[in-house]
Structure formats: structure tokens, C-alpha cells
Write an enzyme that holds these catalytic residues in place. Sequence first.
Site, PDB file in Angstrom:
ATOM      1  N   ARG A 132       0.789  -1.234   0.000  1.00 17.20           N
ATOM      2  CA  ARG A 132       0.000   0.000   0.000  1.00 17.20           C
ATOM      3  C   ARG A 132       0.820   1.282   0.000  1.00 17.20           C
ATOM      4  O   ARG A 132       0.387   2.295  -0.540  1.00 17.20           O
ATOM      5  CB  ARG A 132      -0.933   0.023   1.215  1.00 17.20           C
ATOM      6  CG  ARG A 132      -1.983  -1.071   1.144  1.00 17.20           C
ATOM      7  CD  ARG A 132      -2.970  -0.915   2.271  1.00 17.20           C
ATOM      8  NE  ARG A 132      -3.979  -1.975   2.238  1.00 17.20           N
ATOM      9  CZ  ARG A 132      -4.899  -2.139   3.178  1.00 17.20           C
ATOM     10  NH1 ARG A 132      -4.930  -1.318   4.213  1.00 17.20           N
ATOM     11  NH2 ARG A 132      -5.773  -3.105   3.083  1.00 17.20           N
ATOM     12  N   ASP A 291     -12.334   4.714  15.101  1.00 20.28           N
ATOM     13  CA  ASP A 291     -13.085   5.859  14.552  1.00 20.28           C
ATOM     14  C   ASP A 291     -14.410   6.066  15.281  1.00 20.28           C
ATOM     15  O   ASP A 291     -14.855   7.206  15.464  1.00 20.28           O
ATOM     16  CB  ASP A 291     -13.279   5.716  13.034  1.00 20.28           C
ATOM     17  CG  ASP A 291     -13.843   4.365  12.610  1.00 20.28           C
ATOM     18  OD1 ASP A 291     -14.044   3.497  13.481  1.00 20.28           O
ATOM     19  OD2 ASP A 291     -14.087   4.203  11.406  1.00 20.28           O
ATOM     20  N   HIS A 315     -13.681   3.022   1.148  1.00 18.07           N
ATOM     21  CA  HIS A 315     -14.000   1.868   0.300  1.00 18.07           C
ATOM     22  C   HIS A 315     -15.325   1.213   0.686  1.00 18.07           C
ATOM     23  O   HIS A 315     -15.703   0.204   0.117  1.00 18.07           O
ATOM     24  CB  HIS A 315     -12.857   0.854   0.316  1.00 18.07           C
ATOM     25  CG  HIS A 315     -12.457   0.431   1.686  1.00 18.07           C
ATOM     26  ND1 HIS A 315     -11.149   0.320   2.076  1.00 18.07           N
ATOM     27  CD2 HIS A 315     -13.197   0.126   2.770  1.00 18.07           C
ATOM     28  CE1 HIS A 315     -11.110  -0.053   3.336  1.00 18.07           C
ATOM     29  NE2 HIS A 315     -12.334  -0.178   3.774  1.00 18.07           N
TER      30      HIS A 315
END
Length: 376
Positions: A132, A291, A315
Amino acid sequence: MMRRQHWSKCAQGAILAVFVVYITFSLFTVNITPDLEESNNNSQPDDKSGVDHSWKLLSVLRLPRSISSVDNKQDGSVLSSHEVTTTENRDELLKDNVIDSKNSIRKSKTRKTILDDIFISVKTSEKFHKSRLDVVIRTWFTLARDQTWFFTDSNDPFYQAKTGGHLINTNCSSSHHRKDLCCKMSVEFDSFMDSKKKWFCHFDDDNYVNIPRLEELLMQYDPMKEWYLGRTSIKEPLKIVTRDNSEQSEFWFATGGAGFCISRPLALKMLPIAGGGRFISVGERIGLPDDVTMGYIIEHMMKRKLTVIKKFHSHLESMKLIEHDDLYDQVTFSYNPYSKQNSNVINIDGFDTKIDPTRFLSLHCYLFPNFNFCLK
Ligand SMILES: *[C@@H]1O[C@H](CO)[C@@H](O)[C@H](O)[C@H]1NC(C)=O
């Protein structure tokens, strides 16, 4: 607060079902103590309370995080065969982008000032460095080298060098367990506090951050006021209840996978609850991922509202639904490489998918055609 309709009915139904099950389970698993504010328990949280239920259920909503990739090796090796762009002049590279922008009216000096006000943190993990980080380092990172830091779970001299020493080993465990995600977010938060910058912007390692649009976005908000900017991924606020039913809480949270920003005045207000590693304790107490914990602290505990920014994308949305003409104005993008048949990537022409499976190279060249790896 209603987000634009992006998902198919089928996906919606599935997610709603999961959500309902989740809420039911949270009746049994969430144990909020009213005096959370006074907690300064910094020690390693224990895991005896059955809180794993909530993680397991939520992970269906957040599937890509919890499974490891098979096809990642491929994009990593293809990308690393390219030479990495390191020396180009930022203003020169941004030239076309700024002139083309519908919104941009400011001069480049203002832009630099704004960029330097942002602490950009990217959460990653050792197992994703190769697959990534290469595309991030080649593309948007080059436009915010000094402001961007990668938070990971190992010492990796190769990527430490590639990021110009901007890889931070959080010493958190490398699992994708809720506790370890909260551990990284906690280190990100503390590093932001130490940075003295005006804005804390968190992203994931599968995000593309459109740096000029991020700067433009933040210019619209007074950094001396309290702001929590991000995008929701559920249709209703999250509801949690204490085990004895004595307290109920309803709050929105910004999906970490789309990115979110917090202004310093809000972060300062959070400091007694979330600073110095205490973020982990809150996450442990409510048994929810990083989160969601952030949303809980800000909306439930601080009584501040999330400002929804639809230009952030995770995503969990279908990337193909972002219109080609709108690509330019979006702040973040993502991808999901896990499904081979049905990969979730933005719809853009450019490099062959073998070279550019994430589409981030093609996107980058669309936004910034002056980069030397872009075919003119
Ligand atoms: C991780 O551990 C090392 C070695 O003990 C230490 O030097 C470093 O500061 C730690 N990192 C963080 C973010 O706490």
C-alpha cells in the site's frame, strides 16, 4: 445529515441487518461508566468483558480492514519497478492543477501556509507497507512530504528511508483488533498534540488524499473554532446503551477509512479524556473501534457535532459512482483490492490495471499531469 445514496439496495439491506444485530449485541457488551471523564487509566486494558462481540459484528461493516490481502503482493512489486519521484518542485507540479481548479482563487503562498498547518497522519501496518505505501509515496505524499507521517507497528528501515524518516513505530501490536487500532489512533492523536499544528487529519493507507483540495476544504473552516470534519458510513446515528440500561447514547462518527479532520481547539478540549494514551482506555470501555471511539468522545462526551464532508470517500462506498467530472474536487479516494471479480476502484482511464490496480497512479496523473511518470 443524510448522505447521498450510493449503495445498492442489497448492500444496504445487509448492512442494516448487521447494524441491527450489532445494536442488539451492544446492549450486552457496552458498559459505559458515567464518570468516564475522570478516568486516567493508562494501563493496558483487559479483555475479559466479552467486548469482542462488538468488534466481530462491526467488522462486517468494516470488512476490508480485518482480512489480509492476497493480491497485494502484485501491486507492490509492479509499483516498485518504477523509479520513485522525489525531487520535483511542488509548485511546478501543482501548476496545472491550480490553474485548472474551478475553486482555486488563492496564491501559492497561502497554500503553503495552510499545508504547514495540517498534521497528516496515515495509519498503516507492517504487512501493508509493501502493498500500500509504494503508491502513496509515489503520488500524493510527494505533495505533502513534510506534513505527512505514517503510523505503523514495526521498525522498517526501507520505508523509513523512503518516507524521509516519517515512519513512526507506535509499538502497538500489529493485529487489526479493535484495541490495536485504538492504540495507533492514540499515538496519532498524541503526536498531533506535540506538533502544535492547527489541524489533525487522519487517513488510512488505502486512501488517496487530494492535497490541494484538502487545503481548500480546511480554508473554509476557522481553525480557532472546534471542528470535526468527516464522512459517515451508516444511515442512522450509532446507538449504544449501557448494560444496566441506565444510559443511552446516540452519536455519529466519521469513518476512519474516508479520513477525518479535527481542529486544535477541539483536540485541546479532548485532551483530558483522550490525551497521553487515554484514548485507548475510552475505546476499551465502550468496546468499539478507533473511529467510532473518536465519534463517541466528540459527539457524546464533548457534545460537538460532526460536520459531514461528502468529498471524503472510503471503500465502503462504490468508487465507480464518483463521476469522472467530479474526481477533481474530491478530497479522498480509496479502493478495495480484496475482491478479484468485483474490485472497488475509481473509474478512470490511464495506466493498465496490471501496473495500476488501485487506479491511484492514473488518478494522480489526471490531477497532476506534470509528474514525470505521467504519460503526456
Ligand atoms: C517505541 O519504543 C521505542 C523503544 O522503546 C521508543 O524509543 C519509542 O519512542 C516508542 N514509540 C512510541 C511512539 O512511543
